[in-house]
Design a protein around this motif. Structure first.
Motif, short mmCIF file in Angstrom:
data_model
loop_
_atom_site.label_atom_id
_atom_site.label_comp_id
_atom_site.label_asym_id
_atom_site.label_seq_id
_atom_site.Cartn_x
_atom_site.Cartn_y
_atom_site.Cartn_z
N GLU A 65 0.82 -1.21 0.00
CA GLU A 65 0.00 0.00 0.00
C GLU A 65 0.86 1.27 0.00
O GLU A 65 0.52 2.26 -0.63
N ARG A 66 1.98 1.19 0.71
CA ARG A 66 2.86 2.37 0.75
C ARG A 66 3.41 2.65 -0.62
O ARG A 66 3.54 3.81 -1.02
N TYR A 67 3.77 1.60 -1.33
CA TYR A 67 4.28 1.79 -2.69
C TYR A 67 3.22 2.45 -3.57
O TYR A 67 3.50 3.42 -4.28
N GLU A 68 2.02 1.92 -3.50
CA GLU A 68 0.95 2.45 -4.36
C GLU A 68 0.66 3.91 -4.04
O GLU A 68 0.45 4.73 -4.94
N SER A 69 0.69 4.22 -2.77
CA SER A 69 0.46 5.60 -2.36
C SER A 69 1.59 6.52 -2.87
O SER A 69 1.33 7.66 -3.30
N SER A 70 2.81 6.01 -2.83
CA SER A 70 3.94 6.85 -3.25
C SER A 70 3.90 7.10 -4.77
O SER A 70 4.26 8.19 -5.22
N ILE A 71 3.47 6.12 -5.54
CA ILE A 71 3.35 6.32 -6.99
C ILE A 71 2.28 7.38 -7.27
O ILE A 71 2.46 8.28 -8.09
N ARG A 72 1.16 7.25 -6.59
CA ARG A 72 0.09 8.22 -6.77
C ARG A 72 0.61 9.63 -6.52
O ARG A 72 0.46 10.54 -7.35
N LYS A 73 1.29 9.81 -5.40
CA LYS A 73 1.76 11.14 -5.04
C LYS A 73 2.91 11.61 -5.93
O LYS A 73 3.01 12.79 -6.27
N ALA A 74 3.77 10.67 -6.31
CA ALA A 74 4.90 11.05 -7.17
C ALA A 74 4.41 11.57 -8.52
O ALA A 74 4.99 12.50 -9.08
N CYS A 75 3.33 10.98 -9.04
CA CYS A 75 2.78 11.45 -10.32
C CYS A 75 2.24 12.87 -10.18
O CYS A 75 2.49 13.73 -11.03
N ILE A 76 1.51 13.11 -9.10
CA ILE A 76 0.97 14.47 -8.88
C ILE A 76 2.12 15.46 -8.75
O ILE A 76 2.13 16.53 -9.38
N LEU A 77 3.11 15.10 -7.96
CA LEU A 77 4.22 16.01 -7.69
C LEU A 77 5.00 16.31 -8.97
O LEU A 77 5.38 17.46 -9.23
N GLN A 78 5.23 15.27 -9.77
CA GLN A 78 6.00 15.45 -11.00
C GLN A 78 5.27 16.41 -11.94
O GLN A 78 5.87 17.26 -12.58
N ARG A 79 3.95 16.28 -11.96
CA ARG A 79 3.15 17.16 -12.81
C ARG A 79 3.26 18.61 -12.33
O ARG A 79 3.45 19.53 -13.13
N LEU A 80 3.18 18.80 -11.02
CA LEU A 80 3.32 20.15 -10.47
C LEU A 80 4.67 20.75 -10.81
O LEU A 80 4.79 21.92 -11.17
N GLN A 81 5.68 19.90 -10.70
CA GLN A 81 7.06 20.35 -10.96
C GLN A 81 7.22 20.76 -12.42
O GLN A 81 7.79 21.80 -12.71
#
Lengths: 666, 666
Positions: A65-81
């Motif tokens: 679950e931690r992995y899945e959550s980190s992918i979700r957030k990493a995608c959002i963050l990358q887009r913001l960046q």
């Protein structure tokens, strides 16, 4: 920031006592006002995104679950960046990493895509290769990592077992993992995230081995994400930290890639299998050196995080009485606590200053290399090795010291100190293992010593060796400049000792290599002493420059910090100074008094100094360290989020505990 | 043990080289053959129970699942332990803890039931109270913990805020948690497991405060496990380690308990509210001292675990060439690696020997107290404080050194080194925070110094202070006996310095308490130096006794280890020796050579030495450290258990990654 009304009253009082302009110091610490304002602008955007805020803290989730959550957030963050980069200017690495922690709360599975994959294409690819891969990689249409380390091979590059054999008929390389130990192991994102890899492998052409080269390999289908034929990929499991980095393993079975997938900026393989050796072997050092240089900056940052948490907590926490019938005191008033924490603040500034100096040297060397000049490369390489080793090791020790200084609550995950320690201690090993790097610098130092004996001109960072050969030492003075000279005498003395130890073994009939090994404990110590001399010298000289344009208030605290750092290390290495300099017992007594005076001078500014690191609550993510000091409230609030606290009775009572209690007989 | 055929060939060769009887050393290490055989018998039973073996490793589970799994296993283990105790003899604490790790892989949620709840009833309850609660507690019909520390209060007992107010009308105590910071915080098992608690609270009778007393409080219903009225209980969330210890918090709101629930072996409250002060206040020290003494043993055990893992891995791991064109060497052949690991083996023996000595002293003091003699209590208290502090701190540092010596693989959770570090570093804080304990010993040392100046007779462990007052020091000798004397000179010198530092501040007009604080960094160093002198002295003398009845082979390795320990610490504290003893620079050079000779002597026996710790694979639970050395196979096997590796594509690809890649624009 929280409104002043809600801030813990001890912290309010501490901030009122502060004698300098906190903002001004932030700008100095961060390298300039423009960097601070850029970061703050970006942080305001990122931390206002609701989707990045956790409902359940990561630590309660399962590994998957931690992995899945980190992918979700990493995608959002990358887009913001990416969006930010288009509208404003491109963010610096420090800001990206800092804000990344705040959003993901751990390592992004894209860390090596941004940090190594793109950089390697840029550094090692031909213009055609760059044109093909860079746009896709930058837009993350392909996602990659850098795969070098193997299950059985780390430090010793030549020992890597993965093979890339050129098939002249099809003009392809065939990749294989001939053994279990040849499986790639560790690359971040490799586990279940990336679809491309830059792979380090032994190149074979017509049965001849040409050593390690880099190859671009697609490992997963872009549409289905299924591993491609011949690819055995997965994640390596939980670690001390880096839980969401998605570190993976990778094995090849007859995986074919086109010839053009070898990164050929330097060495080349032609259609017919002709191997063309490039001219600029040294160019490949670049990325490696840069990564090590940036670890000095990382070390400054993790220490700043830990120091902020521990100092604020020490201001809020009251424990024991200094005097009977008086209230319990802030633990920050105990000299022992100041001894643990103020060196953390000073070290963060020392490393930050050293990073600035080293990065400048790196840029100079890169510029020189472009002009075909390689003179300063060996010195830079030696400096980046020992400073990476020493700063990473010191950062781990200091973060742990800050954690322990918070007592039991420092052991709580919600303090964030355990996760910061996990980051710090990892850096001792990755990108060049600690002992191995110190020994690399030691090789340079042995050569330098030989040159000094021969009366040759030395590079600036080792020129102190020439002075040390002069027999007439000045009598000791308890000034920072002179103590720095003392550290140089120590380093020179240890370098000389190690040199003689090798000679002694050689004279006794040992091979040079065996003699080197037998002297290696001393070589390590020489390398460490050299690092300390450099750190103190650079911090001292750098602070003078910074202070010259600072307000008197800021100049004063910078002076306290650099003096504290130098005197602290003098007292920590008193034995070395007694052996190699002409310090006296009386001088040491004077330095002890000086040290305690400096603690007292820094005490009123302690909270201001950590405020000046300007680390947002989202990045700190700490029950103990937030700006408002609501320590106990936060500890309880975080605990209440535990899934075990969402129900009055856990099912295990009925399943296991009650039957056990009932069956128990007297 | 695994069959010889399957054992890694390097380990086979190492074992063939071993020059001593491994079993004989195991018996010495464990305190006698009977203890070893008892442990082995019990281990054979426990580890054959299939239900104790994990299908999915704990680390892949969520926080909640891990708790549930630990309760399941703790119930099975407790039953095995009780059954074994009935058939055979009662197991010793070390065996119970060691086997517990092997079964639960972390801390049992029953740890404090066994380690504190029962012991406190026994130590602080009246005969009637013992008769009522002991049988139920031993049979685990009631399950309890010990609740002292509060959210805002740790070290300073008098600062605890929980109140127990006597209501003379109903002959009850009313428990309350008047503030957020008064909530109990940390007790193991408290979260969701126990139904009873021994609670430390401020006793109030008719508005008068009588200080901290202990109360037996039921907190959950025995049938439903629901928290009882007025009880606010839950778990405190994840930590650096101790994940399955189920540490909890607890608040009271007008919780009434009968008068007889105050533990009244010493102080009593009569029906009418009369407070009767007991005679034997000192008796309550007993449990606290015993717990600290046992932490010295724990420190020896965690180091043994880490050393076993790291030494076996260093024998199996090959990395880099010492010489060109030769195969990569076992990393155990690098002097730097020996420098990191052999001190771990030696320290484990040093602490184990010191524990034996300290435990004997404890038993003597308990016997004396029974006869009304309290003479040796202050000395024992001072020793248990500084030795707990020093051994726990050293154990954390050495475990981390072993972990780092395993390179990247030491960062893998499957190496077990991270979890062992989590255990070791926790012990630095619990049962008396490190700095606080060192300062407690320092108080004793300041008194001892004053007595020495007055020509009074000192307790044996500080009698060296008298010698140090004599001015005619012997000239230095590089023998272990003399180096131990050197450490005593150092300790005496630092004690004297700290004493003078206090005096100086007092003369300058400070209160004694302020002077104490201003001198506290020096007081800490005095206390540390005292600990080191004690450890070296006890280890040296204890080894002579052990060696006198050992075979020549075992006597030789014991001698190497104790010499290594003493010379290592001489070199680590060269500055102190230069300042406070008459060691010369030439002596230091001799000791450096001696140290390297000792490393070479220990090298062939390194694997034999860790085999002699006789820690079963189930306890080590380490991919790197198992007896058969199948390092790489195990690393891959463990990784393959990851839930992320049970499916070729994780759902997050379709949910997040693919949409992100597609939306990305050039």
């Amino acid at each position: 920031m929280a409104s002043a009304l809600k801030v813990n009253k001890d912290l309010v009082r501490e901030r009122q006592k502060c004698t300098f302009d906190v903002k001004e110091l932030t700008y100095i610490w961060e390298g300039g006002r423009e960097f601070t304002e850029e970061r703050q602008r970006y942080e305001n955007i990122v931390y206002s995104v609701k989707e990045l805020q956790d409902e359940v803290p990561e630590l309660y989730l399962s590994h998957k679950e931690r992995y899945e959550s980190s992918i979700r957030k990493a995608c959002i963050l990358q887009r913001l960046q990416n969006e930010y980069g288009k509208k404003h200017k491109v963010l610096n690495t420090r800001t990206i990493r800092l804000v990344g922690y705040g959003a993901i709360r751990d390592i992004s599975p894209f860390l090596l895509h941004n940090g190594m994959f793109i950089q390697t294409i840029e550094g090692q690819g031909t213009p055609e290769q760059q044109a093909e891969w860079m746009p896709k990689a930058q837009a993350m249409q392909i996602i990659g990592t850098y795969a070098q380390t193997e299950l059985g091979h780390g430090t010793f590059l030549r020992g890597l077992e993965t093979t890339a054999t050129y098939d002249v008929k099809t003009e392809e390389f065939i990749l294989n993992s001939p053994t279990l130990t040849s499986h790639k192991w560790w690359p971040g994102g490799l586990g279940t995230t990336v679809n491309h890899c830059i792979v380090a492998a032994q190149l074979y052409i017509n049965g001849k081995k040409h050593g390690i080269h880099l190859f671009m390999v697609q490992i997963r289908d872009l549409e289905t994400h299924m591993p491609l034929p011949g690819i055995n990929v997965g994640e390596i499991g939980p670690k001390l930290g880096f839980q969401t980095a998605n570190n993976g393993f990778l094995g090849f079975k007859n995986v074919r890639i086109p010839r053009k997938n070898m990164l050929m900026k330097n060495n080349q393989v032609l259609n017919d299998g002709t191997y063309v050796k490039g001219m600029n072997e040294k160019l490949t050092y670049g990325t490696m050196v840069l990564v090590r240089v940036s670890i000095v900056s990382d070390a400054a940052n993790v220490i700043a995080r830990a120091a902020t948490i521990a100092v604020r907590y020490a201001a809020v926490r009251h424990q024991s009485q200094l005097k009977a019938n008086e209230p319990e005191v802030q633990i920050l008033d105990y000299l022992t606590q100041q001894h643990k924490l103020f060196i953390a603040i000073a070290t963060s500034h020392a490393f930050s200053t050293t990073y600035g100096w080293l990065y400048k040297a790196y840029l100079q060397v890169v510029e020189d290399l472009g002009k075909g000049k390689q003179d300063h490369l060996p010195e830079l390489h030696a400096l980046s090795c020992c400073l990476k080793a020493t700063c990473s090791r010191d950062s781990a020790a200091i973060v742990e010291q800050c954690r322990l200084a918070c007592g039991g609550h420092g052991y709580m995950a919600s303090s964030s100190l355990p996760i910061v320690y996990g980051l710090a201690t990892a850096s001792v090993t990755y990108e060049g293992e600690h002992t191995v790097l110190l020994l690399q610098t030691a090789r340079y130092l042995m050569k330098a010593w030989q040159m000094a004996l021969q009366g040759k001109v030395l590079a600036p960072s080792v020129s102190y060796l020439v002075d040390s050969l002069k027999s007439n030492k000045q009598s000791w003075q308890n000034t920072p400049e002179f103590i720095v000279k003392g550290f140089q005498h120590v380093a020179a003395g240890k370098i000389k000792d190690a040199f003689h130890a090798i000679q002694k073994h050689v004279k006794a009939g040992k091979d040079y290599e065996d003699a080197w090994n037998l002297a290696s404990v001393q070589l390590i110590k020489a390398s460490e002493a050299h690092s300390r001399a450099i750190l103190c010298d650079v911090f001292w000289r750098g602070t003078i420059i910074k202070s010259s344009t600072a307000s008197p208030g800021v100049a004063a605290v910078l002076d306290h910090l650099v003096q504290l750092y130098i005197v602290y290390w003098a007292l920590e290495t008193v034995g070395d100074l007694l052996l190699y300099s002409n310090i006296t017992k009386e001088d040491i007594a004077v330095l002890k008094v000086k040290y305690e005076e400096l603690l007292a001078l820094i005490r009123p500014n302690a909270v201001g100094l950590v405020d000046a690191f300007d680390i947002r609550d989202e990045v700190l993510n700490s029950t103990l360290g937030s700006y408002d000091g609501r320590v106990y409230e936060r500890l309880m609030e975080e605990a209440m989020k535990s899934p075990l606290n969402q129900e009055p009775v856990n099912q295990s009572f009925h399943k296991y505990l009650k039957p056990f209690m009932k069956r128990a007989k007297l």
